[in-house]
Scaffold this motif. Structure first.
Motif, mmCIF file in Angstrom:
data_model
loop_
_atom_site.group_PDB
_atom_site.id
_atom_site.type_symbol
_atom_site.label_atom_id
_atom_site.label_comp_id
_atom_site.label_asym_id
_atom_site.label_seq_id
_atom_site.Cartn_x
_atom_site.Cartn_y
_atom_site.Cartn_z
ATOM 1 N N VAL A 1 2.911 -3.774 10.618
ATOM 2 C CA VAL A 1 2.988 -3.001 9.378
ATOM 3 C C VAL A 1 4.462 -2.731 9.093
ATOM 4 O O VAL A 1 5.191 -2.238 9.966
ATOM 5 N N ILE A 2 4.883 -3.070 7.892
ATOM 6 C CA ILE A 2 6.281 -2.877 7.492
ATOM 7 C C ILE A 2 6.341 -1.671 6.559
ATOM 8 O O ILE A 2 5.582 -1.597 5.587
ATOM 9 N N VAL A 3 7.214 -0.724 6.863
ATOM 10 C CA VAL A 3 7.306 0.514 6.090
ATOM 11 C C VAL A 3 8.710 0.672 5.532
ATOM 12 O O VAL A 3 9.699 0.340 6.199
ATOM 13 N N ALA A 4 8.784 1.153 4.299
ATOM 14 C CA ALA A 4 10.090 1.395 3.671
ATOM 15 C C ALA A 4 9.986 2.610 2.754
ATOM 16 O O ALA A 4 8.931 2.880 2.178
ATOM 17 N N ASP A 5 11.106 3.322 2.631
ATOM 18 C CA ASP A 5 11.123 4.517 1.767
ATOM 19 C C ASP A 5 11.252 4.167 0.295
ATOM 20 O O ASP A 5 10.865 4.956 -0.568
ATOM 21 N N GLU B 1 -3.341 5.993 15.531
ATOM 22 C CA GLU B 1 -3.223 7.002 14.472
ATOM 23 C C GLU B 1 -1.934 6.784 13.682
ATOM 24 O O GLU B 1 -0.884 6.490 14.247
ATOM 25 N N HIS B 2 -2.063 6.906 12.370
ATOM 26 C CA HIS B 2 -0.919 6.737 11.457
ATOM 27 C C HIS B 2 -0.300 5.338 11.565
ATOM 28 O O HIS B 2 0.824 5.131 11.109
ATOM 29 N N SER B 3 -1.010 4.390 12.194
ATOM 30 C CA SER B 3 -0.495 3.014 12.379
ATOM 31 C C SER B 3 0.821 2.992 13.138
ATOM 32 O O SER B 3 1.620 2.062 12.997
ATOM 33 N N GLU B 4 1.045 4.001 13.990
ATOM 34 C CA GLU B 4 2.347 4.121 14.665
ATOM 35 C C GLU B 4 2.650 2.912 15.544
ATOM 36 O O GLU B 4 3.768 2.368 15.507
ATOM 37 N N GLU B 5 1.683 2.488 16.361
ATOM 38 C CA GLU B 5 1.924 1.357 17.253
ATOM 39 C C GLU B 5 2.073 0.059 16.490
ATOM 40 O O GLU B 5 2.899 -0.801 16.847
ATOM 41 N N GLU B 6 1.298 -0.083 15.432
ATOM 42 C CA GLU B 6 1.342 -1.318 14.645
ATOM 43 C C GLU B 6 2.652 -1.429 13.861
ATOM 44 O O GLU B 6 3.151 -2.530 13.627
ATOM 45 N N ILE B 7 3.225 -0.280 13.506
ATOM 46 C CA ILE B 7 4.547 -0.288 12.864
ATOM 47 C C ILE B 7 5.608 -0.715 13.871
ATOM 48 O O ILE B 7 6.481 -1.537 13.575
ATOM 49 N N SER C 1 0.828 -1.204 0.000
ATOM 50 C CA SER C 1 0.000 0.000 0.000
ATOM 51 C C SER C 1 0.863 1.255 0.000
ATOM 52 O O SER C 1 2.049 1.216 0.337
ATOM 53 N N ASP C 2 0.237 2.347 -0.365
ATOM 54 C CA ASP C 2 0.900 3.638 -0.198
ATOM 55 C C ASP C 2 0.526 4.217 1.171
ATOM 56 O O ASP C 2 -0.272 3.651 1.907
ATOM 57 N N LYS C 3 1.093 5.337 1.509
ATOM 58 C CA LYS C 3 0.901 5.921 2.834
ATOM 59 C C LYS C 3 -0.531 6.414 3.059
ATOM 60 O O LYS C 3 -0.968 6.567 4.202
ATOM 61 N N GLU C 4 -1.262 6.672 1.962
ATOM 62 C CA GLU C 4 -2.617 7.193 2.104
ATOM 63 C C GLU C 4 -3.531 6.238 2.878
ATOM 64 O O GLU C 4 -4.485 6.654 3.514
ATOM 65 N N ASN C 5 -3.235 4.956 2.809
ATOM 66 C CA ASN C 5 -4.070 3.983 3.509
ATOM 67 C C ASN C 5 -3.581 3.668 4.910
ATOM 68 O O ASN C 5 -4.288 3.854 5.891
ATOM 69 N N LEU C 6 -2.360 3.197 5.022
ATOM 70 C CA LEU C 6 -1.909 2.709 6.319
ATOM 71 C C LEU C 6 -1.485 3.809 7.264
ATOM 72 O O LEU C 6 -1.424 3.601 8.478
ATOM 73 N N LEU C 7 -1.176 4.986 6.747
ATOM 74 C CA LEU C 7 -0.747 6.076 7.612
ATOM 75 C C LEU C 7 -1.820 7.147 7.777
ATOM 76 O O LEU C 7 -1.567 8.214 8.310
ATOM 77 N N ASP C 8 -3.042 6.847 7.331
ATOM 78 C CA ASP C 8 -4.172 7.770 7.462
ATOM 79 C C ASP C 8 -4.492 7.971 8.950
ATOM 80 O O ASP C 8 -4.695 7.007 9.681
ATOM 81 N N CYS D 1 4.169 0.579 2.229
ATOM 82 C CA CYS D 1 3.802 -0.205 3.413
ATOM 83 C C CYS D 1 3.401 -1.610 2.990
ATOM 84 O O CYS D 1 2.895 -1.820 1.885
ATOM 85 N N ALA D 2 3.605 -2.559 3.878
ATOM 86 C CA ALA D 2 3.221 -3.941 3.605
ATOM 87 C C ALA D 2 2.619 -4.562 4.858
ATOM 88 O O ALA D 2 3.079 -4.305 5.978
ATOM 89 N N ILE D 3 1.591 -5.375 4.663
ATOM 90 C CA ILE D 3 0.985 -6.181 5.724
ATOM 91 C C ILE D 3 0.826 -7.594 5.190
ATOM 92 O O ILE D 3 0.294 -7.782 4.090
ATOM 93 N N ARG D 4 1.281 -8.563 5.973
ATOM 94 C CA ARG D 4 1.031 -9.941 5.563
ATOM 95 C C ARG D 4 -0.444 -10.248 5.791
ATOM 96 O O ARG D 4 -1.004 -9.936 6.850
ATOM 97 N N ILE D 5 -1.092 -10.862 4.801
ATOM 98 C CA ILE D 5 -2.513 -11.165 4.895
ATOM 99 C C ILE D 5 -2.754 -12.658 4.703
ATOM 100 O O ILE D 5 -1.931 -13.363 4.113
ATOM 101 N N MET D 6 -3.867 -13.120 5.224
ATOM 102 C CA MET D 6 -4.261 -14.525 5.092
ATOM 103 C C MET D 6 -5.768 -14.623 5.272
ATOM 104 O O MET D 6 -6.405 -13.661 5.731
ATOM 105 N N PRO D 7 -6.377 -15.743 4.918
ATOM 106 C CA PRO D 7 -7.807 -15.895 5.180
ATOM 107 C C PRO D 7 -8.084 -16.036 6.673
ATOM 108 O O PRO D 7 -7.433 -16.829 7.358
ATOM 109 N N LEU D 8 -9.015 -15.244 7.170
ATOM 110 C CA LEU D 8 -9.447 -15.307 8.570
ATOM 111 C C LEU D 8 -10.862 -15.862 8.608
ATOM 112 O O LEU D 8 -11.739 -15.402 7.880
#
Length: 509
Positions: free
Chosen positions: A367-371, A356-362, A326-333, A428-435
């Motif tokens: 949530v994996i973030v890279a420039d 907010e801004h997924s700070e704790e989850e990063i 994803s771009d920052k518009e989604n995960l860092l909203d 940004c990246a999040i590993r996803i799976m069926p829940l």
């Protein structure tokens, strides 16, 4: 001398199916015991959105043809894995839900949520079926009122039912209790249950509303295969009903059927979060770093089915592990989290609030973030990722010229044109799976909610409701699981109460 029982009806499980069954049985004059293994009850129902799909003008449909058109559609959508008479009983019971809830002080309304591109629930799941033509559906849930104040739909309904149950003199709630066996007499009729402390509770009727087997990994692998799943709902659903049904000689069905959504399962957690991406700037990639699906059209109860392709050369999953890029518009909203925040065990029971801004989850590594794409590819060990995102961005910015009469999309994966948004740094990246919302397999039931024996006839005194032996097999129209808990909970209760009344008049044998 007439037969003597401690209770008329024993209900196993206290989610919406068990609650509806208990209340309806009491309303039908029965003395009821509810056996619930957790300390509070609620089950999957408590953490559900509790959406219910029905025809837009249900009253007119029932007057015209008994909603036969809707029954036709549901029968075709299940690919005839459920008998028509069972589906017709569901349709009739669905029509009766609204007036029953009104009697209890509840009110239904049309469901409305913010648009989410990763959480896709069309009113009609299979619009191209012959039986779907000319059928107009809508999705409804319980309205938030003073009597049903919860923020989430499933909790509203369960608490509304519980409000009428907790002080009902004809209903006994037994928490932290578990059924070891359902017992039959020498004539093959149900005559009670054996609880975990070896206490025998005599009763002429038992309603199985035990939930599914989502959290029994061994049973899940046996019935659904070796793929890795996470839980979205209650961690208490570990296959008790499935095993109880086997012990009592019930016929099983729909064992591999399930409902799943794509989402995040944090490391070390029992339950995860459904993805709730609010903006179109994202893609899914598989283990090779390639796109493989229209990310915006995975129906949100079919996350496993639509991503379950196998590699023909290894027999293993062709796509796992999967990632959302994803771009920052989604995960860092700062305003909207990238998860569905109106249901799930994590949200409703654990009360998790996405930061907010997924700070704790990063910080937690969820949530994996890279420039740069190269940096993100290294973190994910996914060499092909930069090329995949590059192709995606080029496609979005320089779409090929096509004949609009031949296609409505410019994407090979068939994404709609307006969702083709290039990704920009930071990435940004999040590993996803069926829940798993729920499994569907368990004891087979008929239109009277009677559980069938392995030889075919009903087991006298045994009934089923909810996801433990759900009527929905193979695939199903979305937002019909929750309604089934109420419909068959009430059908089972009426039948069980009538049977109990008749058996109490019989002499002891």
């Amino acid at each position: 001398m007439a037969a003597t029982f401690s209770y008329d009806v024993v209900v196993l499980g206290y989610g919406a199916a068990g609650a509806a069954a208990a209340l309806q049985a009491a309303q039908s004059g029965a003395k009821v015991l509810v056996v619930e293994k957790s300390s509070t009850g609620g089950g999957n129902s408590f953490v559900s959105s509790a959406n219910m799909t029905c025809p837009q003008d249900f009253q007119a449909a029932m007057k015209k043809d008994g909603a036969a058109h809707f029954t036709d559609y549901l029968e075709e959508s299940t690919q005839h894995t459920t008998p028509r008479e069972v589906i017709a009983a569901f349709t009739k019971g669905l029509y009766e839900i609204e007036p029953w809830l009104k009697e209890l002080g509840g009110e239904l309304e049309d469901s409305k949520y913010d648009k989410m591109y990763s959480y896709y629930i069309p009113p009609m799941t299979f619009p191209h079926l012959d039986s779907a033509q000319g059928l107009n559906l809508t999705v409804r849930h319980l309205k938030q009122t003073k009597l049903s104040p919860a923020d989430t739909g499933g909790r509203r309904i369960w608490e509304l039912l519980h409000h009428h149950i907790k002080d009902n003199a004809n209903i006994t709630l037994s928490y932290n209790s578990r059924c070891k066996r359902i017992l039959k007499d020498h004539n093959g009729q149900i005559n009670g249950v054996l609880l975990q402390n070896d206490e025998f509770v005599p009763a002429p009727a038992v309603i199985m509303a035990c939930g599914g087997f989502e959290n029994d990994i061994e049973l899940r692998r046996d019935l659904m295969g070796p793929r890795e799943f996470g839980l979205l709902g209650s961690p208490h659903n570990n296959g008790d009903g499935f095993r109880l049904a086997q012990h009592v000689g019930a016929r099983l069905w729909h064992a591999s059927a399930e409902a799943t959504v794509l989402g995040l399962l944090p490391p070390g957690e029992e339950c995860g979060f459904a993805l709730g991406v609010r903006k179109p700037g994202f893609i899914y990639v598989n283990r090779t770093g390639q796109r493989f699906v229209d990310e915006t059209k995975i129906e949100s109860h079919r996350g496993h089915i639509e991503t379950a392709e196998q590699d023909p050369y290894s027999g293993k999953s062709a796509h796992d592990p999967m990632y959302m890029i994803s771009d920052k518009e989604n995960l860092l909203d700062p305003d909207k989290p990238p998860i569905v925040d109106f249901f799930s065990y994590q949200v409703v029971v654990n009360g998790y609030k996405w930061s907010e801004h997924s700070e704790e989850e990063i910080k937690k590594g969820w949530v994996i973030v890279a420039d740069t794409l190269e940096d993100l590819a290294e973190k994910l060990d996914m060499q092909e990722l930069p090329a995949t995102v590059g192709e995606w961005n080029d496609q979005c910015q320089n779409p090929p010229q096509i004949d609009e009469t031949l296609a409505t999309t410019l994407d090979p994966m068939r994404r709609d044109h307006e969702t083709l948004v290039p990704l920009k740094a930071p990435f940004c990246a999040i590993r996803i799976m069926p829940l798993l919302y729920n499994t569907q397999g368990g004891p087979r039931r008929n239109e009277k909610a009677q559980i069938l024996s392995i030889d075919g006839p009903p087991i006298e005194g045994l009934y089923g409701a909810g996801e433990c032996g759900s009527i929905w097999g193979h695939v199903y129209q979305s937002s019909t699981n929750f309604a089934e808990t109420i419909v068959f909970g009430r059908i089972a209760a009426k039948e069980a109460a009538a049977l109990a009344k008749s058996r109490k008049k019989l002499p002891l044998r």
